[in-house]
Write a protein that holds these residues in place. Sequence first.
Motif, PDB file in Angstrom:
ATOM      1  N   ASN A  14       0.810  -1.214   0.000  1.00  0.00           N
ATOM      2  CA  ASN A  14       0.000   0.000   0.000  1.00  0.00           C
ATOM      3  C   ASN A  14       0.841   1.260   0.000  1.00  0.00           C
ATOM      4  N   ARG A  62      -9.390  -3.954  -1.349  1.00  0.00           N
ATOM      5  CA  ARG A  62      -8.981  -2.655  -1.895  1.00  0.00           C
ATOM      6  C   ARG A  62      -8.887  -1.602  -0.797  1.00  0.00           C
ATOM      7  N   GLU A  66      -5.267   0.265   0.612  1.00  0.00           N
ATOM      8  CA  GLU A  66      -4.982   1.698   0.714  1.00  0.00           C
ATOM      9  C   GLU A  66      -4.415   2.049   2.085  1.00  0.00           C
ATOM     10  N   ASP A  67      -4.901   1.387   3.120  1.00  0.00           N
ATOM     11  CA  ASP A  67      -4.398   1.637   4.476  1.00  0.00           C
ATOM     12  C   ASP A  67      -4.662   0.396   5.320  1.00  0.00           C
TER      13      ASP A  67
END
Length: 205
Positions: A14, A62, A66-67
């Motif tokens: 990420n 997803r 991202e985090d």
Amino acid sequence: MTGKRRGSELWLNNAEGHARPNEALRLSEGRADTHNSHRLAFHLSAKDYQLKLDQTDREIIRELQEDGRRSLRDIGRTLGIAEATIRLRTKRLHDSGVLQIVAFADPTKIGPAQLALVFIETDPGAHDRIIAEIQDWPEISYLSSTIGDSDICAQCVSRDQEALWNLRQRLAALPGVRAIRVVPEVRVHKLRFTTPMENGGSEAS
């Protein structure tokens, strides 16, 4: 990227940086207390092909891609799905071996490091034995089987060029190794693996 065959693993990073599977730190429930030098990521194994992922599974992946530190409650709010559902889905994916939430340390930010790709050509019948021999070597961060001029590709992290040379010599001394090609890496510009989409594209870039 344990005893598992790392050549069949994909690492969903990420953040930009150089991921080291052998330094992966397992976390739980999307939360972590890690040093700022760590990269949070998802580890997606080849078992994904044995477990059919639906749209909700992919959206959860997803969001965590991202985090990886996001709480399951936050993910549920973003997707409009109950936290309990997110928790059950994440547990199912984890228990089936599809994914793990992990942290990576970027070796280039910790101290001097020489990165390199090492391509190994093996004798017929020696491939699996060599993989089993070297997969737990701490200098090897990524290991895969390849088709073409080489049979094995290893991404290595050494202290300096002398240490890389010593690693090369150790590999060359293994029975069944026919040839070795070392390609030093000057800089890693992007490292990000993605899940394949149904139409053959990818969900992230």
